[in-house]
Design a protein around this motif. Structure first.
Motif, mmCIF file in Angstrom:
data_model
loop_
_atom_site.group_PDB
_atom_site.id
_atom_site.type_symbol
_atom_site.label_atom_id
_atom_site.label_comp_id
_atom_site.label_asym_id
_atom_site.label_seq_id
_atom_site.Cartn_x
_atom_site.Cartn_y
_atom_site.Cartn_z
ATOM 1 N N ALA A 13 -3.473 0.370 22.605
ATOM 2 C CA ALA A 13 -4.459 -0.719 22.757
ATOM 3 C C ALA A 13 -4.003 -1.792 23.796
ATOM 4 O O ALA A 13 -4.656 -2.201 24.664
ATOM 5 C CB ALA A 13 -4.556 -1.384 21.314
ATOM 6 N N CYS A 14 -2.472 -1.787 23.944
ATOM 7 C CA CYS A 14 -2.045 -3.038 24.697
ATOM 8 C C CYS A 14 -2.245 -2.138 26.198
ATOM 9 O O CYS A 14 -2.611 -3.065 27.028
ATOM 10 C CB CYS A 14 -0.449 -3.055 24.866
ATOM 11 N N ALA A 15 -2.045 -0.931 26.328
ATOM 12 C CA ALA A 15 -2.365 -0.180 27.731
ATOM 13 C C ALA A 15 -3.742 -0.378 28.230
ATOM 14 O O ALA A 15 -3.992 -0.704 29.270
ATOM 15 C CB ALA A 15 -2.052 1.271 27.463
ATOM 16 N N SER A 16 -4.580 -0.334 27.019
ATOM 17 C CA SER A 16 -6.052 -0.224 27.605
ATOM 18 C C SER A 16 -6.419 -1.627 27.850
ATOM 19 O O SER A 16 -7.394 -2.038 28.658
ATOM 20 C CB SER A 16 -7.064 0.402 26.373
ATOM 21 N N ARG A 17 -5.817 -2.636 26.992
ATOM 22 C CA ARG A 17 -6.363 -4.178 27.282
ATOM 23 C C ARG A 17 -5.876 -4.597 28.626
ATOM 24 O O ARG A 17 -6.521 -5.201 29.498
ATOM 25 C CB ARG A 17 -5.777 -5.190 26.406
ATOM 26 N N ILE A 18 -4.572 -4.341 29.128
ATOM 27 C CA ILE A 18 -4.050 -4.624 30.286
ATOM 28 C C ILE A 18 -4.894 -3.805 31.526
ATOM 29 O O ILE A 18 -5.230 -4.455 32.460
ATOM 30 C CB ILE A 18 -2.472 -4.236 30.430
#
Ligand SMILES: Nc1ncnc2c1ncn2[C@@H]1O[C@H](COP(=O)(O)OP(=O)(O)OP(=O)(O)O)[C@@H](O)[C@H]1O
Ligand SMILES: [Mg+2]
Length: 360
Positions: A13-18
């Motif tokens: 989820a961190c990768a997709s938010r960034i």
């Protein structure tokens, strides 16, 4: 404003938010690490401008200045913690008020100061950086003064923890408060962390009640955590009651050195007397006679003696309305007011402790 925001996400989820916010792609594990830094950066930017800065703005700004932004956050946090912990800057001159013969100046110079200042030479010879030491000795012998002087000569911060401060929320909370303080301190760099009245949190568990035992246990856990840190932190603990400490504290491996701080010799007294006499309105003073008179005096006794003399001189001039110069006679007149703290019984006990407990 606090930075404990509910932004915890899975690495994916961190990768997709960034990616959504900046268009930059990162592996999930890297993205998770960056994410927490972005959250910190958002907090820092918001602190700086005094209003809430959006996550997208923080993300883009962070990715553009990654190295610098992270360092800036750490420096900002350090400043906060230093202030909260009452960190002090100590002048280098304090070290010079201690005579070379004052125990244990030479030892501290060799075992503590030099390995910290001559880092690469110490590394070359496998000399391990000192991280934790104990000073013990009778009251007023200059333990606290030494610790401050060490911070001054290293140009490190000086932070003092007094166990009674940890007791402010009740005895049950001392362990938790200690853990919190030590956790905070571990974030810092170039700090002398001084714990005074050390026996209060490191007393023997053999005779202690449940709470005191748990406090000692907590402290025992904290020492290796502090020693494992890469940052430069020197923990110094001081006590008047070395016999009361838990045996586990004194075992090799916990503290690098256990150092006795005892009485002054002639040269030690001379240096302290000269230091304080320079602050008086002095005339002819026979230093040799004063050194003789102050046998058995601790630095605290000398300071008290000089205080008495200063007040006397001040009052004389108030009464007589003419310049009053302190002379040897003034000291002779005031000496009955001060009794040396280091009686032969105190010295004898201290010498026994020095043989049993010192590790230098
Ligand atoms: N070398 C020195 N030169 C000038 N003043 C000194 C020196 N050493 C100690 N003093 C002064 O003597 C007083 C007592 O010293 P200090 O508080 O360091 O003793 P201590 O061993 O920590 O005492 P305690 O065990 O009661 O905590 C302090 O006011 C300190 O500033
Ligand atoms: Mg002290």
């Amino acid at each position: 404003m606090n930075n404990k925001t509910p932004y915890s996400l899975s690495p994916e989820a961190c990768a997709s938010r960034i990616f959504e916010m900046s268009g930059a792609e990162f592996e999930p594990d890297i993205a998770a690490d960056l994410w927490s830094k972005i959250i910190n950066h958002k907090w820092l930017l918001s602190e700086k401008v005094g209003r809430d800065v959006g996550l997208r703005t923080a993300c883009i700004d962070f990715l553009e200045n990654m190295e610098q932004a992270h360092d800036e956050y750490r420096a900002y946090k350090h400043k906060d913690i230093l202030k909260e912990m009452g960190a002090q800057n100590i002048s280098r001159e304090m070290w010079d008020t201690i005579a070379d013969s004052q125990p244990p100046k030479q030892l501290v110079q060799r075992r503590i100061i030099l390995p910290l200042t001559e880092e690469s030479l110490a590394k070359k010879h496998g000399v391990v950086r000192p991280k934790a030491i104990i000073f013990f000795g009778p009251p007023g012998t200059g333990k606290t003064h030494f610790v401050k002087a060490i911070a001054g000569v290293l140009s490190w911060w000086y932070i003092e923890i007094i166990p009674s401060m940890l007791m402010a929320d009740g005895l049950e909370k001392v362990g938790a408060n200690l853990r919190e303080v030590m956790q905070q301190a571990r974030n810092l760099d170039e700090v002398v962390l001084f714990i005074d009245e050390f026996e209060e949190i490191a007393g023997s568990r053999d005779t202690a009640d449940r709470i005191d035992k748990s406090i000692t246990n907590e402290f025992l856990k904290q020492i290796p955590l502090l020693k494992n840190q890469e940052n430069k932190i020197l923990l110094v603990c001081a006590t008047n009651y070395i016999r009361q400490l838990d045996a586990a504290m004194l075992r090799p491996g916990r503290f690098d050195c256990i150092i006795p701080v005892g009485g002054l010799d002639r040269k030690g007294r001379a240096t302290i007397l000269e230091h304080y006499i320079s602050k008086l309105n002095a005339g002819q003073v026979d230093l040799d006679q004063l050194i003789e008179m102050t046998s058995g005096f601790t630095p605290a006794d000398i300071q008290y003696f000089i205080d008495q003399v200063a007040h006397f001189a001040f009052e004389q001039e108030l009464i007589d309305k003419k310049d009053y110069r302190v002379t040897t006679d003034t000291f002779i007149q005031m000496i009955p007011k001060v009794h040396p703290s280091l009686s032969s019984k105190v010295i004898e006990e201290f010498e026994k402790d020095s043989i049993i407990y010192s590790r230098v």
